[in-house]
Enzyme design. Structure first.
Site, mmCIF file in Angstrom:
data_model
loop_
_atom_site.group_PDB
_atom_site.id
_atom_site.type_symbol
_atom_site.label_atom_id
_atom_site.label_comp_id
_atom_site.label_asym_id
_atom_site.label_seq_id
_atom_site.Cartn_x
_atom_site.Cartn_y
_atom_site.Cartn_z
ATOM 1 N N CYS A 3 16.299 2.818 -14.982
ATOM 2 C CA CYS A 3 16.566 1.495 -15.521
ATOM 3 C C CYS A 3 18.029 1.425 -15.971
ATOM 4 C CB CYS A 3 15.687 1.114 -16.700
ATOM 5 S SG CYS A 3 13.952 1.039 -16.295
ATOM 6 N N ARG A 49 20.149 3.174 -10.814
ATOM 7 C CA ARG A 49 19.243 3.664 -11.862
ATOM 8 C C ARG A 49 17.814 3.149 -11.692
ATOM 9 N NH1 ARG A 49 22.343 5.607 -16.103
ATOM 10 N NH2 ARG A 49 20.556 5.513 -17.484
ATOM 11 N N TRP A 105 13.305 0.678 -13.043
ATOM 12 C CA TRP A 105 12.550 1.725 -12.352
ATOM 13 C C TRP A 105 11.236 1.805 -13.119
ATOM 14 C CZ3 TRP A 105 10.299 6.562 -13.189
ATOM 15 C CH2 TRP A 105 10.037 7.305 -12.032
ATOM 16 N N ASN A 158 15.913 0.531 -21.502
ATOM 17 C CA ASN A 158 15.879 1.705 -20.620
ATOM 18 C C ASN A 158 15.263 2.836 -21.444
ATOM 19 O OD1 ASN A 158 18.478 4.089 -19.730
ATOM 20 N ND2 ASN A 158 16.418 3.966 -18.973
ATOM 21 N N GLY A 159 14.135 3.367 -20.957
ATOM 22 C CA GLY A 159 13.489 4.466 -21.678
ATOM 23 C C GLY A 159 11.990 4.301 -21.675
ATOM 24 N N GLU A 199 19.072 23.057 -0.710
ATOM 25 C CA GLU A 199 19.745 21.779 -0.901
ATOM 26 C C GLU A 199 19.700 20.935 0.384
ATOM 27 O OE1 GLU A 199 20.566 20.046 -3.220
ATOM 28 O OE2 GLU A 199 22.138 18.681 -2.595
ATOM 29 N N LYS A 214 18.054 17.242 0.441
ATOM 30 C CA LYS A 214 18.868 16.101 0.843
ATOM 31 C C LYS A 214 18.173 15.336 1.963
ATOM 32 C CE LYS A 214 21.228 15.534 -1.284
ATOM 33 N NZ LYS A 214 21.796 15.798 -2.565
ATOM 34 N N GLU A 255 14.865 13.444 0.793
ATOM 35 C CA GLU A 255 14.984 12.313 -0.133
ATOM 36 C C GLU A 255 15.559 11.062 0.514
ATOM 37 O OE1 GLU A 255 17.690 12.632 -3.495
ATOM 38 O OE2 GLU A 255 18.868 14.112 -2.417
ATOM 39 N N HIS A 273 5.429 35.349 6.766
ATOM 40 C CA HIS A 273 4.378 35.461 5.742
ATOM 41 C C HIS A 273 3.613 34.156 5.579
ATOM 42 C CE1 HIS A 273 5.720 39.436 4.670
ATOM 43 N NE2 HIS A 273 6.955 38.976 4.642
ATOM 44 N N LYS A 275 18.794 7.509 -9.829
ATOM 45 C CA LYS A 275 19.772 8.577 -9.931
ATOM 46 C C LYS A 275 19.682 9.346 -11.237
ATOM 47 C CE LYS A 275 24.402 9.762 -8.758
ATOM 48 N NZ LYS A 275 23.920 10.693 -7.722
HETATM 49 C C1 F6R Z 1 19.280 14.866 -5.330
HETATM 50 C C2 F6R Z 1 19.629 14.436 -6.672
HETATM 51 C C3 F6R Z 1 18.722 14.821 -7.775
HETATM 52 C C4 F6R Z 1 19.542 15.238 -9.015
HETATM 53 C C5 F6R Z 1 18.608 15.511 -10.188
HETATM 54 C C6 F6R Z 1 19.370 15.955 -11.416
HETATM 55 O O1 F6R Z 1 20.215 14.405 -4.399
HETATM 56 O O2 F6R Z 1 20.611 13.779 -6.867
HETATM 57 O O3 F6R Z 1 17.850 15.830 -7.396
HETATM 58 O O4 F6R Z 1 20.286 16.367 -8.690
HETATM 59 O O5 F6R Z 1 17.894 14.346 -10.503
HETATM 60 O O6 F6R Z 1 20.243 14.964 -11.860
HETATM 61 P P1 F6R Z 1 21.451 15.304 -12.804
HETATM 62 O O7 F6R Z 1 22.382 16.160 -12.025
HETATM 63 O O8 F6R Z 1 22.049 13.984 -13.162
HETATM 64 O O9 F6R Z 1 20.886 16.025 -13.980
#
Ligand code: F6R
Length: 603
Positions: free
Chosen positions: A2, A27, A74, A100-101, A477, A481, A484, A500, A598
């Site tokens: 949010c 957000r 969100w 937000n929260g 990673e 990537k 997502e 395994h 994010k």
């Molecule tokens: C993946 C991504 C998320 C963040 C995770 C932690 O591309 O961006 O997995 O890495 O939500 O977020 P931060 O780094 O803001 O604590």
């Protein structure tokens, strides 16, 4: 999760709020809404779906006002719907709020207010805030906000307007970010700096339970005892351009392409005369017998890479823990433990909780954070800043690379100080790191190969990533990537684990991305490649070995050579571009993948 924004000033609040919400949409994007103090009281438009849907509604129902609040959601409590969208207005129609929260005790508050005759319109936890504030309101909005804050448990960043107090915007925060911006024409509140950058780079960072009372020409701050407090204004160095797409089709691609500069800036801040150098230099490494790294998502993956680097260079035991697990496991840590927290936003709820747990147990906390003024940056004992600038795409790219660079440099320094590395070796390793930005550029110049390869991958249902040692760390990673942003199922495995279990999933035309930068393990990973090819898989191999073969089932992307420990910085560029182009070929909304946000400020 949010985003909230508010404005009070001499200009029309509506375009300012809508523009600001565009910068906060990362957000959350389940719904958006705006309320202004118009000619005849509150005017409100809220709409399920993306901000674009709200903008369409605003064309039919234009609003104007010099005081307003806006929200991009969100969803946590209550499905995404018009009625559950913010702003929420109390049943008397006198107080409007954006939130937000999460209000953890909202059910109790709701029951209490219902018994007093208050009727509720939505299923959200947030509506109770507007209702509570109205319930307490007795001619003084600040007083009502303080009383409401006393009754709420949970996390919040809030913006309030009251029908009886035109020209006044009040904000408060606890465990969620909120800044106050100051420009010549007014005052702003926002969840993040980019939302106000077009108007000002002068901001106050609110601390928990601080209240801002804003009017067109004034910003006053109070604590919950209603005592006025003094705060310092800070000047943000992020440029407006850095928060704009600047002609790129997506923020994600722009941010991938920015990585050479981000790496250069971040490396310079740690080995030149930057602030990061002082912090690394002053860390009393001799007192630690263990390092624990804790983070979420990609930041956690950066921690897994770092484990290999620290253990190899510093010969110190390193544990990497998901912050969401760390906080509940009663970790064995004490004042001899260095706990490293990694977070782009500095606001991730689980990472904040892990930090507080670590501090409470006496460990020394060092954070690696991108957002200045964020909770983790402020509360950790030491903070290194990644100089990535604002990262807008939900999927992290440039902040991840900057995190890696700082972790490498930190490991090298700690290794020297603890006598595990000579100064000459330090110089050699540092120059290998200083050469990384140019090598990243070299990869970015070969984007065509990755784009073409990715264009043939949109039909895969599942893609596997394999590597050994530090290549396995970066495979994690690559897999995250891809899944997502492209919604293709993917898994990362250590090459040695294939037999395994996971090898049973390999069938005709499964795609496996194999990463091989560990020269000493090249033969091992190539035998994994043979195992999957002989079961019908196609393989994309990323390696620095010029003799790597190519067949109709095996395509190779040759990475520039570097020190094995720093190779994740190069592999990840290819992995990011691969994910990006797979998602782009599927026509997906890359910067805002479904169900994600994010900054994960709720648990
Ligand atoms: C993946 C991504 C998320 C963040 C995770 C932690 O591309 O961006 O997995 O890495 O939500 O977020 P931060 O780094 O803001 O604590």
């Amino acid at each position: 999760m949010c985003g909230i924004i508010g404005y009070v000033g001499s200009e029309n609040a509506v375009p300012i709020i809508v523009e600001g919400l565009k910068k906060l949409e990362y957000r959350g994007y389940d719904s958006a809404g705006i309320a202004v103090y118009g000619q005849d009281g509150f005017d409100l438009v809220k709409q399920k779906g993306r901000l674009a849907a709200l903008e369409e509604r605003l064309k039919d129902r234009p609003l104007t006002g010099r005081l307003g609040i806006g929200h991009t959601r969100w969803a946590t409590h209550g499905e995404p719907s018009d009625i559950n969208s913010h702003p929420h207005v109390g049943s008397k129609g006198r107080i409007a709020v954006v939130h937000n929260g999460v209000i953890e005790n909202y059910k109790e508050i709701k029951e209490r207010l219902k018994r007093k005759g208050v009727s509720f319109a939505s299923q959200t936890d947030s509506e109770v805030i507007a209702q509570l504030a109205e319930y307490y309101y007795d001619g003084d909005l600040l007083d009502a906000v303080i009383k409401a804050a006393g009754a709420m448990e949970g996390s919040y960043a809030l913006g309030f307007m009251c029908l009886d107090e035109p020209g006044v915007l009040i904000a408060i925060k606890k465990d969620n970010p909120l800044i106050v911006g100051v420009s010549e024409h007014g005052r702003f509140i926002a969840s993040d700096v980019p939302a106000v950058l077009k108007h000002t780079n002068a901001v106050y960072y609110l601390n928990d339970k601080e209240i801002a009372v804003l009017t067109e020409n004034d910003a006053r701050f109070y604590n919950l005892d209603r005592e006025q407090i003094q705060k310092n204004i800070e000047i943000v160095t992020w440029s407006l351009d850095s928060a704009e797409k600047g002609g790129w089709p997506h923020f994600m691609l722009k941010e991938i392409m920015e990585q050479p500069k981000v790496l250069r800036d971040t490396i310079a801040s740690a080995i030149g005369n930057g602030e990061n150098k002082n912090i690394i230099g002053n860390l009393d490494i001799a007192r630690f017998d263990k390092i624990v790294i804790t983070a979420c998502g990609s930041a956690y993956n950066a921690g897994v890479v770092a484990k290999y680097v620290f253990e190899r260079l510093c010969r110190i035991s390193v544990e990497v823990e998901l912050a969401s697990e760390f906080r509940y496991k009663d970790a064995i840590i004490n004042e001899k433990t260095l706990v490293i927290l990694i977070s782009q936003s500095g606001e991730t709820a689980d990472t904040i909780a892990a930090m507080r747990e670590a501090k409470q147990k006496g460990a020394v906390t060092l954070s690696i954070v991108n957002v200045v003024g964020s909770a983790i940056a402020k509360e950790s004992d030491h903070c290194l800043f990644t100089l990535a600038g604002p990262e807008i795409a939900v999927a992290t790219t440039k902040a991840f690379s900057a995190q890696l660079a700082l972790l490498y440099l930190l490991a090298i320094r700690l290794a020297v100080v603890s006598g595990k590395l000579t100064q000459e070796s330090e110089r050699e390793l540092r120059s290998a790191i200083a050469a990384l930005p140019d090598k990243v550029t070299e990869i970015l110049e070969r984007v065509d190969f990755i784009q073409k390869f990715a264009s043939n991958c949109v039909g895969y249902k599942s893609i596997f990533f394999i590597g050994r040692n530090i290549d396995y760390a970066i495979a994690l990673e690559g897999s995250l990537k891809l899944k997502e942003i492209s919604y293709i199922h993917s898994e990362a495995y250590a090459g040695g684990e294939l037999k395994h279990g996971p090898i049973s999933l390999i069938e005709e035309n499964t795609l496996v991305v194999a990463i091989s930068n560990c020269q000493r393990l090249y033969g091992k990973i190539m035998s994994n490649v043979e195992q999957v090819v002989s079961r019908g898989a196609k393989v994309l191999l990323l390696c620095a070995c010029p003799n790597a073969e190519e067949t109709d089932r095996l395509s190779t992307f040759l990475l520039p050579e570097t020190h094995e420990l720093f190779s994740p910085t190069l592999s990840v560029i290819v992995l990011q571009l691969f994910s990006y182009y797979v998602a782009a070929n599927k026509g997906l909304d890359i910067d805002k993948p479904r169900n994600l946000a994010k900054s994960v400020t709720v648990e």
